[in-house]
Design a protein around this motif. Structure first.
Motif, mmCIF file in Angstrom:
data_model
loop_
_atom_site.group_PDB
_atom_site.id
_atom_site.type_symbol
_atom_site.label_atom_id
_atom_site.label_comp_id
_atom_site.label_asym_id
_atom_site.label_seq_id
_atom_site.Cartn_x
_atom_site.Cartn_y
_atom_site.Cartn_z
ATOM 1 N N UNK A 77 0.814 -1.214 0.000
ATOM 2 C CA UNK A 77 0.000 0.000 0.000
ATOM 3 C C UNK A 77 0.850 1.267 0.000
ATOM 4 N N UNK A 78 2.060 1.163 0.514
ATOM 5 C CA UNK A 78 2.925 2.335 0.565
ATOM 6 C C UNK A 78 4.320 1.937 0.998
ATOM 7 N N UNK A 79 5.254 2.853 0.805
ATOM 8 C CA UNK A 79 6.642 2.656 1.208
ATOM 9 C C UNK A 79 7.093 3.869 2.002
ATOM 10 N N UNK A 80 8.146 3.710 2.777
ATOM 11 C CA UNK A 80 8.617 4.835 3.568
ATOM 12 C C UNK A 80 10.110 4.779 3.827
ATOM 13 N N UNK A 81 10.667 5.940 4.087
ATOM 14 C CA UNK A 81 12.082 6.076 4.435
ATOM 15 C C UNK A 81 12.158 6.915 5.703
ATOM 16 N N UNK A 82 12.869 6.422 6.708
ATOM 17 C CA UNK A 82 12.984 7.212 7.926
ATOM 18 C C UNK A 82 14.083 8.264 7.796
ATOM 19 N N UNK A 83 14.193 9.091 8.804
ATOM 20 C CA UNK A 83 15.117 10.214 8.773
ATOM 21 C C UNK A 83 16.573 9.797 8.865
ATOM 22 N N UNK A 84 17.474 10.777 8.856
ATOM 23 C CA UNK A 84 18.912 10.486 8.874
ATOM 24 C C UNK A 84 19.321 9.696 10.102
ATOM 25 N N UNK A 85 19.909 8.546 9.881
ATOM 26 C CA UNK A 85 20.384 7.723 10.981
ATOM 27 C C UNK A 85 21.555 8.377 11.677
ATOM 28 N N UNK A 209 7.768 10.911 9.848
ATOM 29 C CA UNK A 209 9.138 10.647 10.279
ATOM 30 C C UNK A 209 9.891 11.964 10.492
ATOM 31 N N UNK A 210 9.702 12.914 9.591
ATOM 32 C CA UNK A 210 10.320 14.224 9.765
ATOM 33 C C UNK A 210 9.825 14.896 11.043
ATOM 34 N N UNK A 211 8.529 14.776 11.292
ATOM 35 C CA UNK A 211 7.922 15.421 12.454
ATOM 36 C C UNK A 211 8.484 14.877 13.762
ATOM 37 N N UNK A 212 8.577 13.561 13.875
ATOM 38 C CA UNK A 212 9.056 12.978 15.133
ATOM 39 C C UNK A 212 10.562 13.165 15.303
ATOM 40 N N UNK A 213 11.318 13.305 14.213
ATOM 41 C CA UNK A 213 12.739 13.616 14.340
ATOM 42 C C UNK A 213 12.940 14.972 15.008
ATOM 43 N N UNK A 214 12.134 15.949 14.603
ATOM 44 C CA UNK A 214 12.220 17.283 15.212
ATOM 45 C C UNK A 214 11.926 17.190 16.705
ATOM 46 N N UNK A 215 10.926 16.436 17.058
ATOM 47 C CA UNK A 215 10.579 16.273 18.470
ATOM 48 C C UNK A 215 11.715 15.610 19.239
ATOM 49 N N UNK A 216 12.385 14.658 18.616
ATOM 50 C CA UNK A 216 13.498 13.973 19.271
ATOM 51 C C UNK A 216 14.645 14.911 19.571
ATOM 52 N N UNK A 217 14.993 15.753 18.603
ATOM 53 C CA UNK A 217 16.087 16.712 18.796
ATOM 54 C C UNK A 217 15.730 17.724 19.882
ATOM 55 N N UNK A 218 14.498 18.203 19.862
ATOM 56 C CA UNK A 218 14.061 19.163 20.874
ATOM 57 C C UNK A 218 14.157 18.566 22.270
ATOM 58 N N UNK A 219 13.737 17.308 22.408
ATOM 59 C CA UNK A 219 13.801 16.638 23.696
ATOM 60 C C UNK A 219 15.247 16.483 24.164
ATOM 61 N N UNK A 220 16.126 16.098 23.240
ATOM 62 C CA UNK A 220 17.537 15.904 23.592
ATOM 63 C C UNK A 220 18.181 17.207 24.059
ATOM 64 N N UNK A 221 17.837 18.287 23.411
ATOM 65 C CA UNK A 221 18.384 19.580 23.824
ATOM 66 C C UNK A 221 17.869 19.976 25.198
ATOM 67 N N UNK A 222 16.612 19.666 25.476
ATOM 68 C CA UNK A 222 16.061 19.930 26.808
ATOM 69 C C UNK A 222 16.792 19.115 27.871
ATOM 70 N N UNK A 223 17.263 17.914 27.485
ATOM 71 C CA UNK A 223 17.991 17.046 28.405
ATOM 72 C C UNK A 223 19.456 17.463 28.543
ATOM 73 N N UNK A 224 19.880 18.457 27.760
ATOM 74 C CA UNK A 224 21.263 18.913 27.822
ATOM 75 C C UNK A 224 22.234 18.072 27.030
ATOM 76 N N UNK A 225 21.729 17.327 26.065
ATOM 77 C CA UNK A 225 22.604 16.491 25.232
ATOM 78 C C UNK A 225 23.554 17.337 24.390
ATOM 79 N N UNK A 226 24.638 16.706 23.968
ATOM 80 C CA UNK A 226 25.637 17.351 23.121
ATOM 81 C C UNK A 226 25.563 16.758 21.723
ATOM 82 N N UNK A 227 25.472 17.618 20.724
ATOM 83 C CA UNK A 227 25.482 17.192 19.330
ATOM 84 C C UNK A 227 26.872 17.461 18.760
ATOM 85 N N UNK A 228 27.558 16.374 18.401
ATOM 86 C CA UNK A 228 28.947 16.466 17.950
ATOM 87 C C UNK A 228 28.992 16.636 16.440
ATOM 88 N N UNK A 229 29.649 17.693 15.990
ATOM 89 C CA UNK A 229 29.841 17.916 14.559
ATOM 90 C C UNK A 229 31.286 17.563 14.213
#
Length: 291
Positions: A77-85, A209-229
């Motif tokens: 019925x449909x196919x999908x691709x999740x966000x950046x791993x 998938x895009x929507x929940x990725x944004x929520x995940x990043x927002x939550x991580x920042x609230x938790x004080x997580x570090x995003x390594x570039x």
């Protein structure tokens, strides 16, 4: 809606055998059965939405992959691709070389190939078991999508997130229905379902998938997580590590009478086409204000 009819890697069989009518499944959990589905999972080093990727994937599947019969026994019925791993870690790193020997949760598909290329010690776990494994020190990190920072609460136990432009990998899914169930519906009902399935359902899958990725990043920042570039030279190192993945897949595709190189090129082309011909969904498009 019934939950827990079976583990994630049994979903295909549950629908094919008629135990369930409809499900969605992650192809990487069934290695050997699904190989062509790795197409949208390869690193591209380009940023694009899951919504666009899912539409491009649907079009590529219809054009090149469906006749190979990897979904035999069910109707797609449909196919999908999740966000950046991404890679979530208990301790920070300064280079990809620091990952050697670290134990990381992995799933299947291209994710497993990437973990090997990074010299990680892969630990096969369902996403739901990752939090406990990290808490108990069974793993040092996990390869998952950004939404997992919130949905599986991984931001609480793996406070460092390493990303790669476009993602270390992506993940391929399908939404399927039992053929007998499908035929039992009236023509009117089948038409109604198809009016919102196919490319439309694939687009919706990617949008969510895009929507929940944004929520995940927002939550991580609230938790004080570090995003390594990582520095650009590390991105180049990863590009070299992953360079042979598509060409290796071309050989697998050829064995299934599929022109993998053409399919891969078509998918990348459709990513650009979709981005240019549709402004994308918004919350107003998918939320019923009367509910």
């Amino acid at each position: 809606m019934t939950h827990d009819l079976g583990p994630p890697n049994a979903q295909m069989e549950l629908v094919a055998d008629g135990v369930a009518d409809v499900t969605w499944l992650f192809h990487g959990l069934m290695p050997g059965r699904f190989e062509l589905t790795k197409l949208p999972e390869f690193p591209t080093f380009e940023d694009f939405s899951s919504e666009n990727a899912s539409v491009a994937y649907w079009r590529t599947h219809q054009e090149y992959l469906s006749d190979a019969g990897e979904h035999r026994g069910v109707e797609v019925l449909g196919l999908g691709v999740h966000g950046p791993g991404a890679l979530f870690l208990a301790e920070p790193i300064e280079s990809l070389g620091d990952l050697q020997g670290r134990r990381a949760r992995i799933g299947g598909g291209v994710m497993a190939d990437i973990s090997s290329a990074l010299s990680l010690t892969g630990v096969a776990l369902p996403p739901g078991g990752t939090y406990e494994a990290a808490t108990q020190g069974v793993i040092d990190g996990a390869m998952l999508t950004l939404e997992g920072l919130k949905s599986f609460r991984l931001a609480e136990v793996l406070p460092y997130t390493v990303q790669m432009p476009g993602g270390f990998y992506r993940g391929s899914f399908s939404l399927v229905i039992n053929p007998d169930t499908w035929q039992s519906l009236s023509e009117q009902d089948r038409n109604a379902i198809m009016d919102v399935s196919g490319e439309k359902l694939s687009r919706l899958f990617g949008f969510m998938m895009d929507t929940v990725d944004v929520r995940g990043v927002e939550f991580a920042k609230e938790e004080g997580n570090t995003f390594i570039e990582l520095p650009s030279e590390e991105v180049e190192n990863f590009m070299q590590l992953a360079a042979n993945l598509p060409s290796d897949w071309f050989e697998v595709a050829a064995a299934k009478d599929v022109d993998g190189e053409a399919a891969h090129a078509f998918f990348l082309e459709q990513l650009q086409v979709v981005a240019g011909d549709h402004e994308g969904l918004s919350a107003d498009d998918v939320v019923d204000p009367d509910v």
